[in-house]
Design an enzyme around this catalytic site. Structure first.
Site, PDB file in Angstrom:
ATOM      1  N   ARG A  62       0.917  -1.388   0.159  1.00 19.71           N
ATOM      2  CA  ARG A  62      -0.351  -0.050  -0.342  1.00 19.71           C
ATOM      3  C   ARG A  62       0.585   1.301  -0.293  1.00 19.71           C
ATOM      4  O   ARG A  62       0.388   2.631  -0.180  1.00 19.71           O
ATOM      5  CB  ARG A  62      -1.064   0.008   0.801  1.00 19.71           C
ATOM      6  CG  ARG A  62      -2.521   1.332   1.314  1.00 19.71           C
ATOM      7  CD  ARG A  62      -3.630   0.572   1.726  1.00 19.71           C
ATOM      8  NE  ARG A  62      -2.788  -0.012   3.672  1.00 19.71           N
ATOM      9  CZ  ARG A  62      -2.994   0.746   4.461  1.00 19.71           C
ATOM     10  NH1 ARG A  62      -3.092   2.482   4.243  1.00 19.71           N
ATOM     11  NH2 ARG A  62      -2.929   0.330   5.151  1.00 19.71           N
TER      12      ARG A  62
ATOM     13  N   TYR B 117     -15.346  21.818  -9.784  1.00 12.39           N
ATOM     14  CA  TYR B 117     -15.958  20.036 -10.725  1.00 12.39           C
ATOM     15  C   TYR B 117     -17.422  20.212 -10.011  1.00 12.39           C
ATOM     16  O   TYR B 117     -17.784  19.987  -8.253  1.00 12.39           O
ATOM     17  CB  TYR B 117     -14.483  19.390 -10.113  1.00 12.39           C
ATOM     18  CG  TYR B 117     -15.735  18.057 -11.025  1.00 12.39           C
ATOM     19  CD1 TYR B 117     -16.245  17.487 -12.024  1.00 12.39           C
ATOM     20  CD2 TYR B 117     -14.678  17.403 -10.242  1.00 12.39           C
ATOM     21  CE1 TYR B 117     -16.068  16.270 -12.435  1.00 12.39           C
ATOM     22  CE2 TYR B 117     -14.595  15.307 -10.409  1.00 12.39           C
ATOM     23  CZ  TYR B 117     -15.356  15.204 -11.616  1.00 12.39           C
ATOM     24  OH  TYR B 117     -15.343  14.327 -12.060  1.00 12.39           O
TER      25      TYR B 117
ATOM     26  N   ASP C 186      -6.980  22.774  -8.042  1.00 12.66           N
ATOM     27  CA  ASP C 186      -7.378  21.674  -9.187  1.00 12.66           C
ATOM     28  C   ASP C 186      -6.842  22.094  -9.981  1.00 12.66           C
ATOM     29  O   ASP C 186      -7.158  22.992 -11.288  1.00 12.66           O
ATOM     30  CB  ASP C 186      -9.193  21.203  -8.734  1.00 12.66           C
ATOM     31  CG  ASP C 186      -8.947  20.038  -9.613  1.00 12.66           C
ATOM     32  OD1 ASP C 186      -8.358  19.624 -10.985  1.00 12.66           O
ATOM     33  OD2 ASP C 186     -10.653  19.699  -9.726  1.00 12.66           O
TER      34      ASP C 186
ATOM     35  N   LYS D 165      -6.971  12.170 -17.074  1.00 12.59           N
ATOM     36  CA  LYS D 165      -7.526  13.119 -18.048  1.00 12.59           C
ATOM     37  C   LYS D 165      -5.992  13.081 -19.000  1.00 12.59           C
ATOM     38  O   LYS D 165      -5.837  12.066 -19.679  1.00 12.59           O
ATOM     39  CB  LYS D 165      -7.860  14.710 -17.868  1.00 12.59           C
ATOM     40  CG  LYS D 165      -8.679  14.761 -16.680  1.00 12.59           C
ATOM     41  CD  LYS D 165      -9.982  14.305 -17.464  1.00 12.59           C
ATOM     42  CE  LYS D 165     -11.634  14.906 -17.282  1.00 12.59           C
ATOM     43  NZ  LYS D 165     -11.824  13.791 -15.242  1.00 12.59           N
TER      44      LYS D 165
END
Length: 392
Positions: A55, A108, A180, A205
């Site tokens: 992890r 967003y 962001d 993206k």
């Protein structure tokens, strides 16, 4: 070193690649140790790229994290299974019950939903602010304000914020500044030079670039890296090495893809600016976009994502426009090689500070890597359908 060279060379340290050009996929949950001393060393250095537990990541992750951190200008990058996870975990790493968050009104939509549901349930208060507020942000800061969240350009409506001014005022009051930064990607702005503390990417993206992986990144400056890294780890965040491999491979062509996206989009946008149906463009490189002056100052280039506002339209005419396109497909994401079109409604219902004239429809485009001449022909046919319905 120029960005084009960085993109090719970063994250290729031999301790992670063993000389292989692209860092290979290393799948592992458990790492074993020969001695207690080895285990103690790994435990002590687990946050610095030493193999410890799955992890925490492995060579595939470490190589990609190093590349993103250096491209954005931070000291460390945390990985998440989506862009939304990067946003939520960044916020929850620095907010607790009783705290106050300043969130940009053009955020967003899932970010806004997070604030209004989960964070509110945790006792965290959110105040939305006008993306163009600039120095006026100081009037909204309270004694318990902890985080200022920016998104520039804003989602769908594309307002560009005065990030340096907002960051300066936020730091004067001890706030953590998060951005962001997905639209710019890691190469078209320098968030940490503008005062940002944590820069967030939906790597889904442009970093991945091929519409086949969900991933988020949060890159931090030195002051906030340990808290972001450890709190994200406590919340169980990790990513598949296979997905990281695809993101790493996509990263190598980011520069050339972004340049072509920009070139194609500008050609389409300039054509749209001549159309009688179009009220104005919401493309940061055009003066009609709010905050265009900040785009010219703070960004090195644009990309393929922008919106335009029509002078009029109704449900039937907008449906005629966006349906039956040959090259443009309808979809909610962006950043891949394909072109997308989206008719966006209800903007006025997800704004509480800024006003939006819902009588003028908004269309969002992502311009892909197809020929811009073909895309323009596709839009021209769409406008013919739109006008035929509108003028009935």
């Amino acid at each position: 070193m120029k960005k084009e060279t960085q993109i090719v060379s970063l994250g290729r340290d031999k301790k992670w690649t063993n000389g292989v050009i692209n860092p290979p996929v290393v799948r592992a949950s458990t790492m074993t140790f020969e001695t207690m001393e080895d285990m103690r060393f790994a435990s002590k250095n687990k946050a610095n790229g030493e193999l410890f537990y799955g992890r925490r990541g492995g060579p595939t992750h470490f190589a990609f994290q190093a590349a993103i951190a250096e491209l954005e200008g931070g000291v460390g990058t945390a990985l998440y299974p989506s862009g939304s996870a990067a946003i939520s975990n960044s916020l929850m790493s620095f907010l607790k019950s009783g705290d106050h968050l300043l969130m940009v009104d053009s955020a967003y939509e899932p970010t806004r939903a997070l604030c209004d549901s989960l964070l509110a349930g945790f006792g965290i208060e959110t105040t939305y602010y006008d993306p163009m507020i600039g120095a006026g942000i100081k009037d909204l800061i309270k004694d318990n304000t902890k985080v200022l969240f920016l998104e520039s350009p804003g989602s769908v409506t594309m307002e560009i914020q005065d990030v340096p001014t907002l960051s300066k005022i936020a730091h004067e009051h001890g706030l953590v500044v998060m951005l962001d930064n997905t639209w710019a990607s890691p190469i078209n702005s320098r968030p940490f030079d503008m005062g940002v503390d944590i820069s967030i990417q939906a790597a889904t993206k442009y970093i991945v670039g091929h519409s086949d992986v969900m991933m988020g990144t949060a890159t931090s400056n030195e002051a906030h890296w340990e808290q972001l890294r450890e709190n994200s780890y406590l919340m169980g965040q990790c990513t598949s090495p296979d997905d990281v491999y695809l993101a790493s491979r996509g990263l190598r062509t980011l520069g050339v893809r972004m340049a072509q996206h920009e070139k194609n989009a500008l050609q389409v946008a300039n054509w749209l600016a001549t159309r009688p149906e179009v009220d104005h463009l919401r493309h940061p490189a055009f003066e009609t976009c709010p905050g265009h002056e900040f785009f010219k100052r703070d960004f090195s280039a644009s990309n393929g994502l922008f919106s335009f506002v029509l002078k009029e339209g109704n449900s039937k005419s907008l449906t005629a426009l966006v349906e039956n396109m040959h090259h443009f497909k309808m979809g909610f994401s962006w950043g891949g090689f394909e072109s997308l079109i989206l008719s966006v409604s209800g903007i006025d219902k997800i704004r509480t500070v800024t006003k939006w004239d819902s009588s003028k429809p908004l269309i969002r485009l992502h311009i892909g890597l197809e020929s811009p001449e073909d895309l323009i022909a596709d839009l021209e046919a769409g406008f013919e359908r739109y006008n035929a319905v509108l003028n009935k």
